[in-house]
Design a protein around this motif. Structure first.
Motif, PDB file in Angstrom:
ATOM      1  N   LEU A 147       9.217  13.158  -0.960  1.00  0.00           N
ATOM      2  CA  LEU A 147       8.294  14.177  -0.447  1.00  0.00           C
ATOM      3  C   LEU A 147       8.995  15.521  -0.244  1.00  0.00           C
ATOM      4  CD1 LEU A 147       6.237  12.094   2.162  1.00  0.00           C
ATOM      5  CD2 LEU A 147       5.595  12.735  -0.177  1.00  0.00           C
ATOM      6  N   ALA A 148      10.206  15.486   0.296  1.00  0.00           N
ATOM      7  CA  ALA A 148      10.943  16.731   0.516  1.00  0.00           C
ATOM      8  C   ALA A 148      11.309  17.394  -0.807  1.00  0.00           C
ATOM      9  CB  ALA A 148      12.203  16.452   1.336  1.00  0.00           C
ATOM     10  N   GLY A 149      11.717  16.569  -1.782  1.00  0.00           N
ATOM     11  CA  GLY A 149      12.098  17.121  -3.082  1.00  0.00           C
ATOM     12  C   GLY A 149      10.936  17.732  -3.826  1.00  0.00           C
ATOM     13  N   THR A 150       9.797  17.036  -3.856  1.00  0.00           N
ATOM     14  CA  THR A 150       8.633  17.579  -4.561  1.00  0.00           C
ATOM     15  C   THR A 150       8.087  18.813  -3.856  1.00  0.00           C
ATOM     16  OG1 THR A 150       7.243  15.974  -3.379  1.00  0.00           O
ATOM     17  CG2 THR A 150       7.959  15.393  -5.601  1.00  0.00           C
ATOM     18  N   ARG A 151       8.144  18.809  -2.529  1.00  0.00           N
ATOM     19  CA  ARG A 151       7.675  19.988  -1.800  1.00  0.00           C
ATOM     20  C   ARG A 151       8.551  21.191  -2.111  1.00  0.00           C
ATOM     21  NH1 ARG A 151       5.411  23.593  -0.894  1.00  0.00           N
ATOM     22  NH2 ARG A 151       4.546  24.454   1.027  1.00  0.00           N
ATOM     23  N   TYR A 180       0.655   6.858  -6.679  1.00  0.00           N
ATOM     24  CA  TYR A 180      -0.563   7.635  -6.913  1.00  0.00           C
ATOM     25  C   TYR A 180      -0.336   9.131  -6.657  1.00  0.00           C
ATOM     26  CZ  TYR A 180      -5.213   9.603  -6.377  1.00  0.00           C
ATOM     27  OH  TYR A 180      -6.326  10.408  -6.496  1.00  0.00           O
ATOM     28  N   ARG A 181       0.410   9.435  -5.608  1.00  0.00           N
ATOM     29  CA  ARG A 181       0.685  10.839  -5.317  1.00  0.00           C
ATOM     30  C   ARG A 181       1.505  11.482  -6.434  1.00  0.00           C
ATOM     31  NH1 ARG A 181       3.893  14.713  -3.279  1.00  0.00           N
ATOM     32  NH2 ARG A 181       2.990  16.141  -1.729  1.00  0.00           N
ATOM     33  N   ALA A 182       2.500  10.749  -6.911  1.00  0.00           N
ATOM     34  CA  ALA A 182       3.322  11.274  -8.008  1.00  0.00           C
ATOM     35  C   ALA A 182       2.478  11.479  -9.263  1.00  0.00           C
ATOM     36  CB  ALA A 182       4.483  10.336  -8.295  1.00  0.00           C
ATOM     37  N   TYR A 183       1.548  10.557  -9.508  1.00  0.00           N
ATOM     38  CA  TYR A 183       0.674  10.667 -10.686  1.00  0.00           C
ATOM     39  C   TYR A 183      -0.303  11.831 -10.546  1.00  0.00           C
ATOM     40  CZ  TYR A 183      -3.076   9.530 -13.961  1.00  0.00           C
ATOM     41  OH  TYR A 183      -4.033   9.598 -14.945  1.00  0.00           O
ATOM     42  N   SER A 184      -0.926  11.960  -9.387  1.00  0.00           N
ATOM     43  CA  SER A 184      -1.924  13.012  -9.187  1.00  0.00           C
ATOM     44  C   SER A 184      -1.303  14.404  -9.178  1.00  0.00           C
ATOM     45  CB  SER A 184      -2.680  12.771  -7.875  1.00  0.00           C
ATOM     46  OG  SER A 184      -1.792  12.810  -6.761  1.00  0.00           O
ATOM     47  N   LYS A 185      -0.093  14.507  -8.649  1.00  0.00           N
ATOM     48  CA  LYS A 185       0.601  15.796  -8.605  1.00  0.00           C
ATOM     49  C   LYS A 185       1.386  16.077  -9.882  1.00  0.00           C
ATOM     50  CE  LYS A 185      -0.482  16.848  -4.293  1.00  0.00           C
ATOM     51  NZ  LYS A 185      -1.249  18.054  -3.929  1.00  0.00           N
ATOM     52  N   LYS A 186       1.375  15.122 -10.801  1.00  0.00           N
ATOM     53  CA  LYS A 186       2.131  15.234 -12.051  1.00  0.00           C
ATOM     54  C   LYS A 186       3.603  15.527 -11.790  1.00  0.00           C
ATOM     55  CE  LYS A 186      -1.868  16.734 -14.766  1.00  0.00           C
ATOM     56  NZ  LYS A 186      -2.446  17.767 -15.653  1.00  0.00           N
ATOM     57  N   PRO A 238       5.309   9.319 -17.324  1.00  0.00           N
ATOM     58  CA  PRO A 238       5.016   7.872 -17.299  1.00  0.00           C
ATOM     59  C   PRO A 238       6.262   7.021 -17.099  1.00  0.00           C
ATOM     60  CG  PRO A 238       3.709   8.932 -18.987  1.00  0.00           C
ATOM     61  CD  PRO A 238       4.625   9.991 -18.444  1.00  0.00           C
ATOM     62  N   GLY A 239       7.347   7.371 -17.791  1.00  0.00           N
ATOM     63  CA  GLY A 239       8.604   6.650 -17.591  1.00  0.00           C
ATOM     64  C   GLY A 239       9.139   6.837 -16.188  1.00  0.00           C
ATOM     65  N   GLY A 240       8.959   8.035 -15.650  1.00  0.00           N
ATOM     66  CA  GLY A 240       9.388   8.299 -14.282  1.00  0.00           C
ATOM     67  C   GLY A 240       8.594   7.509 -13.263  1.00  0.00           C
ATOM     68  N   LEU A 241       7.294   7.340 -13.525  1.00  0.00           N
ATOM     69  CA  LEU A 241       6.449   6.539 -12.637  1.00  0.00           C
ATOM     70  C   LEU A 241       6.905   5.079 -12.613  1.00  0.00           C
ATOM     71  CD1 LEU A 241       2.904   7.956 -13.488  1.00  0.00           C
ATOM     72  CD2 LEU A 241       4.113   8.180 -11.317  1.00  0.00           C
ATOM     73  N   LEU A 242       7.249   4.549 -13.794  1.00  0.00           N
ATOM     74  CA  LEU A 242       7.731   3.172 -13.866  1.00  0.00           C
ATOM     75  C   LEU A 242       9.043   3.012 -13.107  1.00  0.00           C
ATOM     76  CD1 LEU A 242       7.564   0.295 -14.944  1.00  0.00           C
ATOM     77  CD2 LEU A 242       8.657   1.090 -17.060  1.00  0.00           C
ATOM     78  N   ALA A 243       9.960   3.960 -13.327  1.00  0.00           N
ATOM     79  CA  ALA A 243      11.250   3.898 -12.636  1.00  0.00           C
ATOM     80  C   ALA A 243      11.065   4.033 -11.126  1.00  0.00           C
ATOM     81  CB  ALA A 243      12.175   4.994 -13.156  1.00  0.00           C
ATOM     82  N   ALA A 244      10.156   4.898 -10.708  1.00  0.00           N
ATOM     83  CA  ALA A 244       9.902   5.089  -9.281  1.00  0.00           C
ATOM     84  C   ALA A 244       9.295   3.825  -8.660  1.00  0.00           C
ATOM     85  CB  ALA A 244       8.979   6.270  -9.063  1.00  0.00           C
ATOM     86  N   THR A 245       8.417   3.151  -9.413  1.00  0.00           N
ATOM     87  CA  THR A 245       7.806   1.916  -8.914  1.00  0.00           C
ATOM     88  C   THR A 245       8.857   0.832  -8.716  1.00  0.00           C
ATOM     89  OG1 THR A 245       5.736   2.437 -10.065  1.00  0.00           O
ATOM     90  CG2 THR A 245       6.066   0.162  -9.370  1.00  0.00           C
ATOM     91  N   LEU A 246       9.726   0.657  -9.702  1.00  0.00           N
ATOM     92  CA  LEU A 246      10.793  -0.346  -9.584  1.00  0.00           C
ATOM     93  C   LEU A 246      11.757   0.003  -8.451  1.00  0.00           C
ATOM     94  CD1 LEU A 246      11.575  -0.934 -13.374  1.00  0.00           C
ATOM     95  CD2 LEU A 246      10.236  -2.384 -11.835  1.00  0.00           C
ATOM     96  N   THR A 247      12.026   1.296  -8.294  1.00  0.00           N
ATOM     97  CA  THR A 247      12.903   1.736  -7.202  1.00  0.00           C
ATOM     98  C   THR A 247      12.273   1.442  -5.847  1.00  0.00           C
ATOM     99  OG1 THR A 247      13.840   3.505  -8.588  1.00  0.00           O
ATOM    100  CG2 THR A 247      14.067   3.730  -6.202  1.00  0.00           C
ATOM    101  N   ALA A 248      10.973   1.712  -5.730  1.00  0.00           N
ATOM    102  CA  ALA A 248      10.280   1.439  -4.471  1.00  0.00           C
ATOM    103  C   ALA A 248      10.290  -0.050  -4.145  1.00  0.00           C
ATOM    104  CB  ALA A 248       8.847   1.958  -4.543  1.00  0.00           C
ATOM    105  N   ILE A 249      10.108  -0.881  -5.158  1.00  0.00           N
ATOM    106  CA  ILE A 249      10.132  -2.331  -4.951  1.00  0.00           C
ATOM    107  C   ILE A 249      11.514  -2.778  -4.468  1.00  0.00           C
ATOM    108  CG2 ILE A 249      10.007  -4.568  -6.113  1.00  0.00           C
ATOM    109  CD1 ILE A 249       7.847  -3.365  -7.925  1.00  0.00           C
ATOM    110  N   PRO A 269       0.807  -1.223   0.000  1.00  0.00           N
ATOM    111  CA  PRO A 269       0.000   0.000   0.000  1.00  0.00           C
ATOM    112  C   PRO A 269       0.840   1.272   0.000  1.00  0.00           C
ATOM    113  CG  PRO A 269      -0.122  -1.105   2.137  1.00  0.00           C
ATOM    114  CD  PRO A 269       0.552  -2.041   1.197  1.00  0.00           C
ATOM    115  N   ALA A 270       2.003   1.234   0.654  1.00  0.00           N
ATOM    116  CA  ALA A 270       2.862   2.421   0.677  1.00  0.00           C
ATOM    117  C   ALA A 270       3.386   2.745  -0.722  1.00  0.00           C
ATOM    118  CB  ALA A 270       4.029   2.200   1.631  1.00  0.00           C
ATOM    119  N   THR A 271       3.763   1.707  -1.467  1.00  0.00           N
ATOM    120  CA  THR A 271       4.227   1.914  -2.844  1.00  0.00           C
ATOM    121  C   THR A 271       3.110   2.458  -3.723  1.00  0.00           C
ATOM    122  OG1 THR A 271       5.846   0.126  -2.639  1.00  0.00           O
ATOM    123  CG2 THR A 271       5.241   0.792  -4.863  1.00  0.00           C
ATOM    124  N   LEU A 272       1.903   1.898  -3.581  1.00  0.00           N
ATOM    125  CA  LEU A 272       0.762   2.374  -4.370  1.00  0.00           C
ATOM    126  C   LEU A 272       0.437   3.830  -4.046  1.00  0.00           C
ATOM    127  CD1 LEU A 272      -1.582  -0.755  -4.226  1.00  0.00           C
ATOM    128  CD2 LEU A 272      -0.173   0.026  -6.148  1.00  0.00           C
TER     129      LEU A 272
END
Length: 387
Positions: A55-59, A15-21, A25-36, A8-11
């Motif tokens: 979170l700190a970087g996006t903020r 989701y936050r990265a997707y909703s906040k843009k 899409p490639g970044g989302l895939l890389a972030a998912t693999l990194t989280a795993i 759930p933490a990965t999802l």
């Protein structure tokens, strides 16, 4: 990390990265693999550090975003808002930590199996973080301390009231905002803040060996209060040093391109290099433009343009035509101000921003492990799986 928490933490992270843009899409895939990769570690620490950095970087990216958008230009010519990060940018900051996390997860599981197979054995190693223990843990924390410091320094330092100074210049000359290698006191303070945030999170989630675990199976040497302070101070300053090293690498090996009309730095989207139109061979650009016009005036191509005006005399008409003769190297260009639109402010064009970020993260992580290896008298070869 337990699957009940990791999934759930990965999802939520994706989701936050997707909703906040925040990511492509490639970044989302890389972030998912990194989280795993981080979630496969038995401890919560690597995954927590990844989340804290994200979170700190996006903020920081969204702090006064509209103001920062007007301080630089995109390579396409519009205002330089950062925009979503792609897969290369994600991996530049997190690939080193992912590799170290997987290596340490393998080590911990190997130790656990050895302990279960031989409960009385003392050479299997500790399953908690011991003083004089795992170098890979230091490398993981150092990676995120450095990239967080660098990200906050870049995102917040550009808002400093004073003009940045080039760290690779002997005179520390002033440079436009957004220049690679440009530093400000505000940026350094922001970098220190980023390092403090990551190191604080690490101290909260590190499974330190204590007096209670010293005599148990898989326990290790306990930490004293002084030793913890040394670790905290060392990693915090190391993270700040990482942002400075990134500025030095960027100032030396990454060219900063300035728009001559606005005086602003041109940023490549996705961290890629910026093309310098006309700065190296402006006369060639002007010659091409004049050649095209000369060809049109002399009727070359599908649609011919009259090269003479019937209302003019023969001599004047011939002089006007010769003005555009491509063979005349002393002619004046027919249009343009003869000035390049972009010039290199500083730096050699050897690396792009992603290259610099990866080299800094990798170098500082390995460097931190090397320093601690010397301080703890632990062989650096211990980071590799046993044969």
């Amino acid at each position: 990390m337990k699957p009940a928490i990791a999934v759930p933490a990965t999802l939520l992270l994706v989701y936050r990265a997707y909703s906040k843009k925040s990511l492509t899409p490639g970044g989302l895939l890389a972030a998912t693999l990194t989280a795993i990769a981080h979630a496969l570690h038995p401890w919560n620490l690597p995954f927590v550090l990844l989340v804290v950095f994200f979170l700190a970087g996006t903020r920081a990216t969204h702090v006064k975003e509209k103001v920062k958008a007007g301080l630089t230009l995109k390579s396409g010519g519009t205002s330089g808002s950062e925009g979503p990060r792609n897969h290369v940018q994600v991996l530049a900051n997190s690939l080193t930590a992912s590799i170290l996390s997987l290596l340490h997860a393998y080590q911990l599981r190997s130790r656990q199996q050895s302990l279960l197979a031989s409960p009385g054995g003392s050479n299997a190693g500790s399953l908690c973080f011991a003083w004089g223990g795992d170098l890979l843990v230091v490398g993981i924390i150092a990676n995120y301390a450095c990239v967080a410091a660098d990200t906050l320094s870049s995102e917040l330092g550009i808002l400093a009231k004073g003009q940045p100074r080039l760290i690779t210049s002997l005179t520390l000359r002033k440079v436009p905002r957004g220049t690679n290698g440009g530093v400000t006191l505000t940026g350094l303070a922001a970098g220190l803040l980023g390092s403090v945030v990551v190191v604080t999170a690490a101290m909260l989630f590190l499974p330190f060996c204590s007096d209670e675990t010293a005599g148990t199976l898989g326990g290790g040497a306990p930490w004293s209060t002084e030793q913890r302070r040394t670790l905290i101070l060392g990693l915090t300053l190391w993270g700040l040093l990482g942002s400075v090293v990134d500025s030095i690498l960027g100032g030396l090996f990454q060219s900063s391109v300035k728009d001559t009309r606005s005086g602003k730095i041109v940023e490549g989207e996705g961290g890629v290099r910026v093309l310098v139109s006309g700065s190296q061979h402006p006369e060639r650009e002007l010659d091409v433009a004049a050649d095209v016009k000369a060809a049109l005036l002399h009727g070359e191509g599908g649609s011919a343009v009259e090269d003479t005006d019937p209302t003019l005399g023969a001599a004047e008409s011939e002089a006007r035509a010769d003005r555009y003769d491509a063979r005349d190297k002393h002619r004046r260009p027919s249009f343009g101000d003869e000035k390049p639109s972009r010039v290199v402010e500083n730096g050699w064009d050897l690396l792009d921003n992603n290259d610099v970020n990866f080299l800094m993260a990798f170098g500082m992580s390995v460097g931190a492990m090397a320093v601690v290896s010397w301080y703890w008298q632990v062989p650096l070869s211990s980071v590799f799986p046993a044969a």
